[in-house]
Motif scaffolding. Structure first.
Motif, PDB file in Angstrom:
ATOM      1  N   LEU A  56      -8.495  -6.347   1.387  1.00 30.64           N
ATOM      2  CA  LEU A  56      -7.130  -5.843   1.199  1.00 30.64           C
ATOM      3  C   LEU A  56      -7.207  -4.503   0.491  1.00 30.64           C
ATOM      4  CD1 LEU A  56      -5.502  -9.162  -0.123  1.00 30.64           C
ATOM      5  CD2 LEU A  56      -6.011  -8.491   2.247  1.00 30.64           C
ATOM      6  N   CYS A  57      -6.769  -3.445   1.148  1.00 29.93           N
ATOM      7  CA  CYS A  57      -6.951  -2.090   0.624  1.00 29.93           C
ATOM      8  C   CYS A  57      -5.608  -1.459   0.270  1.00 29.93           C
ATOM      9  CB  CYS A  57      -7.649  -1.216   1.656  1.00 29.93           C
ATOM     10  SG  CYS A  57      -9.320  -1.774   2.074  1.00 29.93           S
ATOM     11  N   GLY A  58      -5.532  -0.919  -0.929  1.00 31.18           N
ATOM     12  CA  GLY A  58      -4.355  -0.189  -1.363  1.00 31.18           C
ATOM     13  C   GLY A  58      -4.454   1.286  -1.034  1.00 31.18           C
ATOM     14  N   PRO A  59      -3.466   2.083  -1.499  1.00 26.88           N
ATOM     15  CA  PRO A  59      -3.412   3.492  -1.122  1.00 26.88           C
ATOM     16  C   PRO A  59      -4.280   4.418  -1.957  1.00 26.88           C
ATOM     17  CG  PRO A  59      -1.490   2.911  -2.423  1.00 26.88           C
ATOM     18  CD  PRO A  59      -2.250   1.633  -2.205  1.00 26.88           C
ATOM     19  N   GLY A  60      -4.840   3.935  -3.059  1.00 26.80           N
ATOM     20  CA  GLY A  60      -5.595   4.806  -3.953  1.00 26.80           C
ATOM     21  C   GLY A  60      -7.089   4.657  -3.790  1.00 26.80           C
ATOM     22  N   PHE A  83      -7.066  -5.154   5.882  1.00 27.69           N
ATOM     23  CA  PHE A  83      -5.606  -5.098   5.814  1.00 27.69           C
ATOM     24  C   PHE A  83      -5.211  -4.060   4.765  1.00 27.69           C
ATOM     25  CE2 PHE A  83      -7.026  -9.275   7.026  1.00 27.69           C
ATOM     26  CZ  PHE A  83      -6.261  -9.575   8.137  1.00 27.69           C
ATOM     27  N   SER A  84      -4.171  -3.290   5.063  1.00 29.81           N
ATOM     28  CA  SER A  84      -3.814  -2.190   4.154  1.00 29.81           C
ATOM     29  C   SER A  84      -2.382  -2.301   3.658  1.00 29.81           C
ATOM     30  CB  SER A  84      -4.006  -0.838   4.850  1.00 29.81           C
ATOM     31  OG  SER A  84      -2.984  -0.626   5.816  1.00 29.81           O
ATOM     32  N   TRP A  85      -2.175  -1.701   2.498  1.00 27.82           N
ATOM     33  CA  TRP A  85      -0.829  -1.537   1.935  1.00 27.82           C
ATOM     34  C   TRP A  85      -0.642  -0.044   1.679  1.00 27.82           C
ATOM     35  CZ3 TRP A  85       3.652  -3.928   1.048  1.00 27.82           C
ATOM     36  CH2 TRP A  85       4.545  -3.339   0.159  1.00 27.82           C
ATOM     37  N   GLY A  86       0.478   0.489   2.146  1.00 28.99           N
ATOM     38  CA  GLY A  86       0.750   1.902   1.904  1.00 28.99           C
ATOM     39  C   GLY A  86      -0.178   2.825   2.664  1.00 28.99           C
ATOM     40  N   ARG A  87      -0.477   2.484   3.906  1.00 34.59           N
ATOM     41  CA  ARG A  87      -1.460   3.250   4.676  1.00 34.59           C
ATOM     42  C   ARG A  87      -1.055   4.713   4.820  1.00 34.59           C
ATOM     43  NH1 ARG A  87      -3.860   1.567  10.639  1.00 34.59           N
ATOM     44  NH2 ARG A  87      -5.088   3.463  10.993  1.00 34.59           N
ATOM     45  N   SER A  88       0.226   4.974   4.999  1.00 33.89           N
ATOM     46  CA  SER A  88       0.679   6.354   5.238  1.00 33.89           C
ATOM     47  C   SER A  88       0.519   7.243   4.022  1.00 33.89           C
ATOM     48  CB  SER A  88       2.149   6.350   5.681  1.00 33.89           C
ATOM     49  OG  SER A  88       2.970   5.800   4.649  1.00 33.89           O
ATOM     50  N   VAL A  90      -2.120   7.153   1.843  1.00 33.30           N
ATOM     51  CA  VAL A  90      -3.516   7.290   1.435  1.00 33.30           C
ATOM     52  C   VAL A  90      -3.935   8.748   1.539  1.00 33.30           C
ATOM     53  CG1 VAL A  90      -5.892   6.566   1.868  1.00 33.30           C
ATOM     54  CG2 VAL A  90      -4.012   4.948   2.187  1.00 33.30           C
ATOM     55  N   GLU A  91      -4.579   9.263   0.499  1.00 35.01           N
ATOM     56  CA  GLU A  91      -4.965  10.665   0.477  1.00 35.01           C
ATOM     57  C   GLU A  91      -6.382  10.821  -0.033  1.00 35.01           C
ATOM     58  OE1 GLU A  91      -2.128  12.658  -1.968  1.00 35.01           O
ATOM     59  OE2 GLU A  91      -0.501  12.533  -0.493  1.00 35.01           O
ATOM     60  N   GLY A  92      -6.926  12.022   0.139  1.00 25.49           N
ATOM     61  CA  GLY A  92      -8.194  12.402  -0.463  1.00 25.49           C
ATOM     62  C   GLY A  92      -9.357  11.562   0.010  1.00 25.49           C
ATOM     63  N   ALA A  93     -10.240  11.219  -0.951  1.00 26.81           N
ATOM     64  CA  ALA A  93     -11.459  10.483  -0.619  1.00 26.81           C
ATOM     65  C   ALA A  93     -11.143   9.107  -0.050  1.00 26.81           C
ATOM     66  CB  ALA A  93     -12.344  10.355  -1.869  1.00 26.81           C
ATOM     67  N   ILE A 120     -11.303  -9.849  -0.628  1.00 25.65           N
ATOM     68  CA  ILE A 120     -11.700  -8.736  -1.497  1.00 25.65           C
ATOM     69  C   ILE A 120     -10.439  -7.965  -1.831  1.00 25.65           C
ATOM     70  CG2 ILE A 120     -13.006  -6.587  -1.661  1.00 25.65           C
ATOM     71  CD1 ILE A 120     -15.189  -7.821  -0.036  1.00 25.65           C
ATOM     72  N   ASP A 121     -10.058  -8.062  -3.087  1.00 20.82           N
ATOM     73  CA  ASP A 121      -8.816  -7.453  -3.567  1.00 20.82           C
ATOM     74  C   ASP A 121      -9.098  -6.017  -4.000  1.00 20.82           C
ATOM     75  OD1 ASP A 121      -6.576  -6.651  -5.014  1.00 20.82           O
ATOM     76  OD2 ASP A 121      -7.137  -7.845  -6.774  1.00 20.82           O
ATOM     77  N   ALA A 122      -8.813  -5.073  -3.109  1.00 18.96           N
ATOM     78  CA  ALA A 122      -8.965  -3.646  -3.421  1.00 18.96           C
ATOM     79  C   ALA A 122      -7.607  -2.959  -3.309  1.00 18.96           C
ATOM     80  CB  ALA A 122      -9.972  -3.003  -2.471  1.00 18.96           C
ATOM     81  N   LEU A 123      -6.565  -3.641  -3.785  1.00 18.14           N
ATOM     82  CA  LEU A 123      -5.209  -3.122  -3.629  1.00 18.14           C
ATOM     83  C   LEU A 123      -4.854  -2.080  -4.690  1.00 18.14           C
ATOM     84  CD1 LEU A 123      -3.312  -6.349  -2.550  1.00 18.14           C
ATOM     85  CD2 LEU A 123      -3.593  -4.249  -1.207  1.00 18.14           C
ATOM     86  N   PHE A 124      -4.783  -2.493  -5.967  1.00 20.47           N
ATOM     87  CA  PHE A 124      -4.283  -1.565  -6.979  1.00 20.47           C
ATOM     88  C   PHE A 124      -5.215  -1.366  -8.176  1.00 20.47           C
ATOM     89  CE2 PHE A 124      -0.338  -3.039  -4.890  1.00 20.47           C
ATOM     90  CZ  PHE A 124       0.090  -1.808  -4.418  1.00 20.47           C
ATOM     91  N   GLY A 125      -6.092  -2.307  -8.461  1.00 23.72           N
ATOM     92  CA  GLY A 125      -7.057  -2.099  -9.536  1.00 23.72           C
ATOM     93  C   GLY A 125      -6.427  -1.987 -10.903  1.00 23.72           C
TER      94      GLY A 125
END
Length: 495
Positions: A56-60, A83-88, A90-93, A120-125
């Motif tokens: 699960l991937c967040g925007p940062g 799976f993504s949250w806030g895909r639009s 996402v910026e930079g690296a 794998i929780d990689a949403l907001f950290g």
């Protein structure tokens, strides 16, 4: 090089260290790549039985770490879905990492958790400062209901990195992988309970940068105070090791003071004397052997005692009773380093400023040892302020009172008036037992009596108190805790 486990990063410090690393020529993409590999390695090591890995991937940048991990896991033959949250947004690296991920990317609303999944929780950290969006909270609940395993990247989504607070909901991680140094949220409650096993991965940030930026708060362990810890030299004697005075309540309330006195003696004070009302002399004398007793019933008695005996430090509050008598005593005792505990704290609840002014006017160091309820009696505005975490409120309390504050609990925080701050992490849950606080007060008093500065005396006492509980083991009583202090002291060798 061994990692310094006492170092903590606030979220601001971690961001500053990232920026400093980039400024010195280390690309953020390289740090992200190493972070993603570390997450993937942890997943393979801890969850080899997972039938599907849902990333699960967040925007940062946290999401960027997730995209890298997904790519690595897929290359190892794992069944990976992203799976993504806030895909639009996402910026930079992180955007570059997403574009290099060869897997299909779906919105998190498409994920249906199953029992054998690894999430794998990689949403907001760690950087989350606001309540989680409702769809994310709904997903967290679905993962819990499915009883799927969770590996969190940096910090479980929903936990504040600086305060350890839950922002509406949080993943209950089995393993958390963070980078270069832990955050306060890994140690502070309730965050600590959501992290599971915390692994700290090095991702190539120069150690000098880590140490330069991780300055505001640390983990309490002997490294923080060992230079001030009193050594027992070959030519020492009991008077050189300090005389501790402990003040007791009446005939039916001497137990707390006796616990504090015994703890003070075990913790190294050369002499300990309990000041008791005349009607309690026989009770105290019959139950104390190496600890001396003295009849004290008035402010004048206290003044006379301090003028006759060389008292190096005092403990007052355990089992004493609330009221004017204890306030009168403290006006005299403030001439010495003091531990102000229990009933002594409550006795100033209607006028905390009187206590603070007494010590500020005289200038003696003192330690306050409030549990949550006592903290609210001395600092009601700080306790009511929901924007403050435990670190912030302890620091503000120390600055206001001029005391070293031991803000007690499973995540005890020690704060000095100058802003220094430590979080304790070695306390086992069975330390929560009647009389445990009295033992802590006695240990802190012994350290003051031996000449330790108040901040180091308090920090060492908290650590030693918890270490003694580990030696005493489950089912211990406060009496067991006292007798375990010598075993805990062995942990300080070669001090």
């Amino acid at each position: 090089m061994l990692r310094d486990e006492t170092i903590l990063f606030t979220t601001e410090e971690a961001a500053a260290a990232d920026a400093d690393s980039v400024g010195r020529g280390i690309e953020i993409a390289a740090l992200m790549e190493r972070a993603g590999y570390a997450v993937a390695a942890s997943a393979l090591r801890h969850f080899p039985e997972a039938r599907k890995i849902a990333v699960l991937c967040g925007p940062g940048n946290n999401g960027g770490d997730g995209y890298v991990a997904a790519k690595v896991l897929a290359s190892h033959g794992c069944n990976v879905a992203v799976f993504s949250w806030g895909r639009s947004s996402v910026e930079g690296a992180a955007r570059d990492a997403r574009e290099r991920c060869p897997l299909p990317i779906e919105p998190i609303s498409a994920y249906a958790p199953e029992r054998d999944d690894l999430v794998i929780d990689a949403l907001f950290g760690a950087g989350l400062t606001r309540p989680l969006p409702e769809p994310v909270q709904t997903l967290i609940e679905a993962v819990k209901l499915a009883d799927a395993s969770v590996l969190a990247v940096d910090l479980p989504t929903g936990i504040c990195g600086n305060q350890g607070r839950m922002r509406g909901a949080a993943f209950d991680a089995d393993v958390t992988v963070t980078f270069e140094a832990r955050k306060p949220g890994h140690l502070l409650m309730p965050g600590r309970a959501f992290c599971g096993t915390v692994e700290v991965a090095s991702i190539g940030m120069p150690r000098r940068i880590v140490e330069q930026h991780a300055r505001s708060v640390s983990v309490n362990n002997p490294k923080a105070w060992q230079i001030e810890y009193p050594l027992i030299e070959a030519n020492t004697h009991k008077y050189r090791r300090g005389h501790l005075a402990v003040f007791s309540g009446g005939r039916s309330h001497t137990g707390a003071a006796r616990l504090a006195a015994a703890a003070g003696l075990h913790a190294g004070a050369g002499l300990v004397t309990v000041g008791v009302p005349p009607d309690a002399l026989d009770v105290a004398a019959a139950s104390l052997t190496a600890v001396m007793v003295r009849s004290v019933s008035s402010r004048l008695d206290v003044e006379q005692w301090l003028s006759e005996a060389k008292i190096h430090a005092c403990v007052i509050g355990p089992g004493f009773g609330v009221g004017e008598t204890i306030r009168d005593y403290i006006e005299v005792l403030a001439a010495k380093p003091c531990v102000i505990d229990a009933d002594a704290i409550t006795s100033f609840s209607s006028n905390p400023g009187q206590l603070f002014a007494t010590f500020k006017n005289i200038g003696s160091p003192y330690i306050l040892t409030p549990h949550e309820g006592e903290f609210a009696r001395l600092f009601p505005d700080l306790a009511r302020n929901d924007s403050l975490g435990k670190i912030e409120r302890a620091r503000l309390a120390a600055a206001r009172s001029g005391a070293v504050v031991i803000d007690k609990g499973p995540d005890t925080v020690i704060a000095a008036p100058d802003g220094r701050c430590l979080i304790n992490e070695n306390a086992p849950p069975w330390l929560a037992t009647a009389g445990s606080g009295d033992v802590l007060a006695g240990i802190a008093g012994a350290h003051l009596a031996q000449g330790m500065p108040a901040y180091e005396a308090a920090a060492a006492a908290v650590w030693l108190h918890a270490q003694a509980a580990q030696h005493a083991k489950r089912g211990m009583t406060a009496e067991d805790l006292v007798t375990a202090i010598p075993s805990a002291l062995e942990s300080l060798n070669p001090l």
